[in-house]
Motif scaffolding. Structure first.
Motif, mmCIF file in Angstrom:
data_model
loop_
_atom_site.group_PDB
_atom_site.id
_atom_site.type_symbol
_atom_site.label_atom_id
_atom_site.label_comp_id
_atom_site.label_asym_id
_atom_site.label_seq_id
_atom_site.Cartn_x
_atom_site.Cartn_y
_atom_site.Cartn_z
ATOM 1 N N ALA A 42 -8.484 -10.097 -0.359
ATOM 2 C CA ALA A 42 -7.283 -10.161 0.490
ATOM 3 C C ALA A 42 -7.642 -10.055 1.967
ATOM 4 C CB ALA A 42 -6.270 -9.073 0.101
ATOM 5 N N LEU A 43 -8.809 -10.559 2.307
ATOM 6 C CA LEU A 43 -9.231 -10.544 3.708
ATOM 7 C C LEU A 43 -8.941 -11.877 4.396
ATOM 8 C CD1 LEU A 43 -12.663 -8.730 3.215
ATOM 9 C CD2 LEU A 43 -10.626 -7.767 4.279
ATOM 10 N N ARG A 44 -8.573 -12.879 3.598
ATOM 11 C CA ARG A 44 -8.185 -14.184 4.149
ATOM 12 C C ARG A 44 -6.862 -14.606 3.532
ATOM 13 N NH1 ARG A 44 -12.430 -16.553 6.743
ATOM 14 N NH2 ARG A 44 -14.507 -15.974 6.022
ATOM 15 N N LEU A 104 -3.804 -10.320 -7.534
ATOM 16 C CA LEU A 104 -4.636 -9.108 -7.532
ATOM 17 C C LEU A 104 -3.773 -7.950 -7.995
ATOM 18 C CD1 LEU A 104 -6.363 -9.472 -4.055
ATOM 19 C CD2 LEU A 104 -7.381 -9.954 -6.259
ATOM 20 N N LEU A 105 -4.213 -7.275 -9.036
ATOM 21 C CA LEU A 105 -3.473 -6.121 -9.573
ATOM 22 C C LEU A 105 -2.000 -6.492 -9.774
ATOM 23 C CD1 LEU A 105 -5.073 -3.434 -7.227
ATOM 24 C CD2 LEU A 105 -5.746 -3.974 -9.566
ATOM 25 N N GLY A 106 -1.778 -7.710 -10.206
ATOM 26 C CA GLY A 106 -0.419 -8.159 -10.521
ATOM 27 C C GLY A 106 0.360 -8.686 -9.330
ATOM 28 N N GLN A 107 -0.255 -8.723 -8.158
ATOM 29 C CA GLN A 107 0.458 -9.148 -6.960
ATOM 30 C C GLN A 107 -0.043 -10.509 -6.481
ATOM 31 O OE1 GLN A 107 0.843 -5.339 -4.694
ATOM 32 N NE2 GLN A 107 1.341 -6.735 -3.022
ATOM 33 N N GLU A 108 0.884 -11.433 -6.232
ATOM 34 C CA GLU A 108 0.506 -12.758 -5.754
ATOM 35 C C GLU A 108 0.143 -12.705 -4.267
ATOM 36 O OE1 GLU A 108 0.127 -15.879 -7.298
ATOM 37 O OE2 GLU A 108 -0.644 -16.290 -5.288
ATOM 38 N N LEU A 109 -0.995 -13.290 -3.950
ATOM 39 C CA LEU A 109 -1.449 -13.269 -2.556
ATOM 40 C C LEU A 109 -0.974 -14.475 -1.767
ATOM 41 C CD1 LEU A 109 -5.157 -12.112 -2.213
ATOM 42 C CD2 LEU A 109 -3.082 -10.935 -1.554
ATOM 43 N N HIS A 110 -0.763 -15.599 -2.466
ATOM 44 C CA HIS A 110 -0.349 -16.809 -1.755
ATOM 45 C C HIS A 110 1.009 -16.554 -1.105
ATOM 46 C CE1 HIS A 110 -0.275 -21.500 -1.721
ATOM 47 N NE2 HIS A 110 -0.067 -20.944 -0.542
ATOM 48 N N GLY A 111 1.060 -16.647 0.198
ATOM 49 C CA GLY A 111 2.311 -16.418 0.920
ATOM 50 C C GLY A 111 2.582 -14.971 1.231
ATOM 51 N N ALA A 112 1.686 -14.080 0.814
ATOM 52 C CA ALA A 112 1.916 -12.651 1.090
ATOM 53 C C ALA A 112 1.761 -12.389 2.587
ATOM 54 C CB ALA A 112 0.917 -11.802 0.311
ATOM 55 N N SER A 113 2.530 -11.423 3.083
ATOM 56 C CA SER A 113 2.459 -11.079 4.510
ATOM 57 C C SER A 113 1.175 -10.299 4.814
ATOM 58 C CB SER A 113 3.663 -10.218 4.899
ATOM 59 O OG SER A 113 3.557 -8.962 4.241
ATOM 60 N N GLU A 114 0.855 -10.230 6.102
ATOM 61 C CA GLU A 114 -0.322 -9.463 6.530
ATOM 62 C C GLU A 114 -0.188 -7.997 6.102
ATOM 63 O OE1 GLU A 114 -3.826 -8.415 7.817
ATOM 64 O OE2 GLU A 114 -3.220 -10.513 7.897
ATOM 65 N N ALA A 115 1.036 -7.479 6.229
ATOM 66 C CA ALA A 115 1.265 -6.067 5.873
ATOM 67 C C ALA A 115 1.057 -5.847 4.378
ATOM 68 C CB ALA A 115 2.673 -5.658 6.279
ATOM 69 N N ALA A 116 1.523 -6.822 3.564
ATOM 70 C CA ALA A 116 1.369 -6.696 2.109
ATOM 71 C C ALA A 116 -0.108 -6.734 1.737
ATOM 72 C CB ALA A 116 2.132 -7.819 1.411
ATOM 73 N N GLN A 117 -0.869 -7.610 2.396
ATOM 74 C CA GLN A 117 -2.313 -7.689 2.125
ATOM 75 C C GLN A 117 -3.010 -6.393 2.535
ATOM 76 O OE1 GLN A 117 -2.824 -12.434 2.990
ATOM 77 N NE2 GLN A 117 -4.583 -11.164 3.195
ATOM 78 N N GLU A 118 -2.536 -5.856 3.661
ATOM 79 C CA GLU A 118 -3.104 -4.599 4.172
ATOM 80 C C GLU A 118 -2.889 -3.465 3.165
ATOM 81 O OE1 GLU A 118 -2.473 -4.226 8.606
ATOM 82 O OE2 GLU A 118 -1.263 -2.593 7.789
ATOM 83 N N MET A 119 -1.660 -3.381 2.650
ATOM 84 C CA MET A 119 -1.339 -2.333 1.673
ATOM 85 C C MET A 119 -2.196 -2.492 0.416
ATOM 86 S SD MET A 119 0.802 -0.282 2.948
ATOM 87 C CE MET A 119 1.410 0.631 1.546
ATOM 88 N N LEU A 120 -2.390 -3.752 0.017
ATOM 89 C CA LEU A 120 -3.172 -4.026 -1.188
ATOM 90 C C LEU A 120 -4.636 -3.608 -0.990
ATOM 91 C CD1 LEU A 120 -2.596 -5.243 -3.954
ATOM 92 C CD2 LEU A 120 -3.201 -7.484 -3.042
ATOM 93 N N ARG A 121 -5.141 -3.881 0.209
ATOM 94 C CA ARG A 121 -6.552 -3.566 0.479
ATOM 95 C C ARG A 121 -6.842 -2.069 0.400
ATOM 96 N NH1 ARG A 121 -6.344 -7.618 4.757
ATOM 97 N NH2 ARG A 121 -6.374 -5.986 6.341
ATOM 98 N N ARG A 122 -5.805 -1.261 0.597
ATOM 99 C CA ARG A 122 -6.017 0.189 0.496
ATOM 100 C C ARG A 122 -6.378 0.608 -0.930
ATOM 101 N NH1 ARG A 122 -1.184 2.635 4.323
ATOM 102 N NH2 ARG A 122 -1.634 1.251 6.072
ATOM 103 N N ARG A 123 -6.100 -0.285 -1.876
ATOM 104 C CA ARG A 123 -6.417 0.029 -3.275
ATOM 105 C C ARG A 123 -7.800 -0.481 -3.658
ATOM 106 N NH1 ARG A 123 -1.059 -2.309 -6.065
ATOM 107 N NH2 ARG A 123 -1.938 -1.409 -7.986
ATOM 108 N N PHE A 124 -8.485 -1.072 -2.695
ATOM 109 C CA PHE A 124 -9.823 -1.617 -2.947
ATOM 110 C C PHE A 124 -10.890 -0.766 -2.255
ATOM 111 C CE2 PHE A 124 -7.705 -6.083 -2.573
ATOM 112 C CZ PHE A 124 -7.009 -5.857 -3.746
ATOM 113 N N GLY A 125 -12.130 -0.996 -2.684
ATOM 114 C CA GLY A 125 -13.264 -0.436 -1.966
ATOM 115 C C GLY A 125 -14.155 -1.587 -1.539
#
Lengths: 228, 386
Positions: free
Chosen positions: A60-62, A71-92
Motif C-alpha cells: 500500500a505504498l503506491r 489486503l486483509l479484506g480491504q480493496e486498495l484500488h481507489g482507496a484514499s491516502e488516509a485509508a492506505q495510511e491506516m492499513l499500513r499501520r497493520r504492516f511491518g
C-alpha cells in the motif's frame, strides 16, 4: 474487516506502469496472486523484473492503477491516502537500508513501531515489548545505543525489531538478512515463523538467502514484469 | 528535558532529540535567533524611547485641550496667532487658556561642550497649567532670567534645587536656575529649560508674544474636553489650527513618529529586517535538517505515520529553537539597552510586555520558517525506500 477464509493478500489482473504518453513504460503485466494467512512467501527475480514495484503495491505504498489488490479484506484500488495510511499501520516493513533515525536510540527507534498507533498506550508495556524484542534479536546489551554506535548487522536487527514489535498482520521485507551473519539470520527467520504460527502473520519478502527460500511456503518468481 | 517533552507531546520528542544530536547546528541556530532577537529589541527599544520622549515633552503641562498649528508636533512646530486664545476663551465651556511658547537654544557649558535645549515659555501666573514636575515653581520665574533647569542635565540641578546655582549663559543672556524639572534628553535635544514668556522672548530670538507655539485650555468642571475641542475646531476653522484633547495630541504625535516620520519608518523597517533575519536562519537550519533526514521521514510515512506527524516534528524543532534563541536574545537586548541608555540618555529599558511580544514574534517567525521547510517533506516518498 477480513472474512474468515479470505487470504491476507489477493491480487487480480494487476497492471502497473511508469510515465505517460510516449514515455509510458509498463512494468507489471496481469499479476494475479493469492497469499494465505500465516504463510512465508518469497519473491524472486532478476534485477529490474518488477518485484520491488510489486512489493510496494502490496504494501500500500503506491496507488493501484489497474486491477484489484485486496489486503486483509480491504480493496486498495481507489482507496484514499488516509485509508492506505491506516492499513499500513497493520504492516511491518523491513528495508534493505535500515533507515533508522540517527538521533533515536535502539529502544526509541523500536518504540516508533508502537507509537504509530497513537498516544494513550501503556508506556511501561510498550517499553517492555521493545526491550523484549531487541533482546530476542541479540541486542540486549545495545538497547540504549544510538545507531552510530551499532554495526551494520545490529542496525538491521533494530530495523527488524521496529517492524515486528507491534505484531503486524503482514510483514514486507527486502533482503532482511543480507547484512546478518548465519546465527542472526536464523534468529530473524525463527521470529517470523513464530509470528506466523502464533498470530497468523503473513510475510512477503524479496530475498536470495537460500536458508529462507528453503523454509518458504510459496515462491513467486517474476521475469519481465510477469509471473514466471 | 527529554522526559519532560515526552510527557508534554505524549510521544518521543524526535524534534528535540534531532536538534540536540547535532549540537553544532543547534548552536548556530540559537546564535542566529539570538542575534535576530537582539536586532529587533534594539529597534523596538528605540521606537519605544521615541514614544517615551514624546510623552515626556507633554508632561510639564496640565491642560484638557491644546490648540496647535495644522500637522505639527509639540516641539519645532509653526506658530498660532494669539487671536485664537481669545476666541477660545469666548466659549462658555472654557475655564481658562494660556499661551505656550516653545523654541530651541544652545547652552555652551564649556568650550568643548554645548547642550541643545528645548525652551518652554509660559506666563508665571499660569500655575494651574503647570504639570506635576513643574508645579508652583512657575511663579518663581517672574523675574527676568530666572529659569528651571532640566534635572537630567547633570551638575547644576542639585545646586538649582538648593537655590545656589551659579549664573550661566544661554544665547548670550545670563540666566539663573532657581529650580529644576524633569524632562530628559530626546531625539531633538539634550534637555529642557522652563522660563517665563518674557524671558523666552529674550532667549529665543525672533519670537513675539503675539504668536505662541500652542494654546493650552482647561475646560470648566463637568464639560467633556472632546466635545469642547470639536466645537472649537469648527469655530476656529478659518484660523488654520487644529484643536485636540491633550491625550489625542500625544497619540497623534506618537502615530506620526511611528508611521510618517522618517525616523519611525526606518526603525520600523529595522524591526521587520530583524524578524526576516531570524526567519531565514531558522528556515535554513530546518530545511537542511529535513533534507538530511528525508529517508527517515519517508520510513515514518511507510509505517503509517500521517503527514501531520512529520509537520509536528519540524514545528517542534522550530518552537524549541525559538525558545532557546530567545533566552540569550532577551539577555543581550537588556544589556544593549543599558549601554544605549548610558550613552544617549534616552529612556531605554527592557519591559515585560516588549519581551513577551518579541517572544511571541519569535515563535510566529520560527513557526512560519518551519512550515516553509515542511514543503521539502513532500519529497519523502515511502515507495522509494525499497
Amino acid at each position: 474487516m477480513m472474512t474468515g477464509r479470505e487470504p491476507s493478500i489477493r491480487l487480480q489482473g494487476v497492471n502497473h506502469w511508469f510515465g505517460s504518453g510516449e514515455t509510458r513504460r509498463q512494468v507489471l503485466f496481469d499479476i494475479s496472486i493469492s497469499i494465505e494467512r500465516g504463510s512465508l512467501t518469497v519473491m524472486r527475480g532478476p534485477s529490474g523484473s518488477g518485484k520491488t514495484t510489486l512489493l510496494t503495491l502490496m504494501g500500500a505504498l503506491r496507488k493501484v492503477q489497474e486491477g484489484s489488490i485486496r489486503l486483509l479484506g480491504q480493496e486498495l484500488h481507489g482507496a484514499s491516502e488516509a485509508a492506505q495510511e491506516m492499513l499500513r499501520r497493520r504492516f511491518g516493513f523491513i528495508f534493505q537500508a535500515h533507515n533508522l533515525h540517527e538521533s533515536l536510540t535502539a529502544r526509541q527507534n523500536t518504540l516508533m513501531g508502537l507509537e504509530v498507533h497513537g498516544p494513550g498506550g501503556d508506556a511501561a508495556k510498550q517499553n517492555a515489548a521493545a526491550v523484549h524484542i531487541l533482546t530476542s534479536l541479540g541486542l540486549g546489551e545495545r538497547i540504549d545505543y544510538l545507531p552510530e554506535k551499532l554495526s551494520g548487522g545490529q542496525k538491521q536487527r533494530v530495523a527488524i525489531a521496529r517492524a515486528l514489535v507491534s505484531n503486524p498482520e503482514i510483514v514486507f521485507a527486502d533482503e532482511p538478512t543480507a547484512a546478518l551473519d548465519k546465527e542472526a539470520g536464523l534468529n530473524v527467520v525463527r521470529l517470523l515463523k513464530t509470528l506466523a504460527e502464533t498470530r497468523g502473520t503473513s510475510t512477503v519478502m524479496v530475498t536470495h538467502d537460500t536458508r529462507i527460500i528453503d523454509l518458504a511456503d510459496m515462491i513467486i518468481t517474476i521475469e519481465d514484469g510477469r509471473l514466471a | 528535558m527529554t522526559r519532560l517533552l515526552q510527557l508534554v507531546f505524549r510521544r518521543i520528542p524526535i524534534g528535540w532529540l534531532q536538534l540536540t544530536h547535532n549540537r553544532a547546528r543547534l548552536f548556530a541556530a540559537v546564535a542566529g535567533i539570538a542575534f535576530a532577537n537582539l536586532l529587533v529589541f534594539v529597534q523596538l527599544g528605540v521606537v519605544a524611547s521615541m514614544t517615551g520622549t514624546i510623552e515626556m515633552t507633554y508632561a510639564p503641562f496640565r491642560a484638557d485641550i491644546i490648540i496647535s498649528p495644522l500637522r505639527q508636533q509639540l516641539v519645532n512646530g509653526e506658530l498660532v496667532s494669539r487671536r485664537v486664545l481669545y476666541i477660545a476663551l469666548a466659549d462658555a465651556a472654557v475655564a481658562d487658556a494660556t499661551p505656550l511658547y516653545i523654541g530651541n537654544a544652545d547652552w555652551k557649558q564649556s568650550p568643548s561642550t554645548t547642550k541643545s535645549l528645548i525652551v518652554y515659555g509660559m506666563k508665571p501666573e499660569a500655575v494651574a497649567f503647570a504639570g506635576a514636575t513643574v508645579g508652583n515653581q512657575l511663579a518663581m520665574l517672574a523675574p527676568f532670567g530666572h529659569v528651571l533647569i532640566d534635572r537630567e542635565i547633570a551638575g547644576i540641578d542639585q545646586l538649582a534645587e538648593a537655590g545656589k546655582s551659579p549664573p550661566f549663559e544661554i544665547n548670550g543672556h545670563t540666566v539663573q536656575a532657581v529650580g529644576s524639572f524633569q524632562l530628559g534628553s530626546g531625539f531633538g535635544a539634550d534637555g529642557g529649560l522652563f522660563v517665563s514668556d518674557q524671558t523666552f522672548q529674550q532667549l529665543v530670538r525672533q519670537r513675539s508674544t503675539s504668536t505662541p507655539s500652542h494654546v493650552l485650555i482647561q475646560v470648566k468642571p463637568g464639560e467633556t474636553p472632546a466635545i469642547v475641542a470639536a466645537r472649537l475646531n469648527a469655530r476656529l476653522a478659518p484660523e488654520q489650527v487644529q484643536v485636540r484633547t491633550m491625550s489625542q495630541a500625544v497619540a497623534d504625535e506618537i502615530n506620526y513618529m511611528n508611521t510618517e516620520a522618517p525616523m519611525g519608518i526606518i526603525f520600523g523597517i529595522g524591526v521587520f529586517i530583524g524578524g526576516l533575519v531570524g526567519l531565514v536562519i531558522v528556515y535554513q537550519v530546518l530545511a537542511s535538517d529535513v533534507a538530511a533526514h528525508i529517508k527517515e521521514y519517508a520510513t515514518f510515512k511507510a509505517m503509517g505515520y500521517p503527514h501531520r506527524f512529520l509537520l509536528g516534528i519540524v514545528l517542534e524543532e522550530a518552537l524549541i529553537m525559538a525558545f532557546l534563541g530567545f533566552v540569550p536574545g532577551v539577555i543581550l537586548g537588556s544589556g544593549a539597552y543599558q549601554i544605549m541608555a548610558v550613552a544617549t540618555g534616552l529612556p531605554l529599558g527592557m519591559t515585560p510586555d516588549r519581551a513577551l511580544a518579541v517572544l511571541a514574534g519569535t515563535f510566529v517567525a520560527c513557526a512560519v520558517s518551519g512550515m516553509l521547510a515542511t514543503f521539502r517533506l513532500r519529497s519523502a516518498e515511502p515507495a522509494d525506500l525499497f
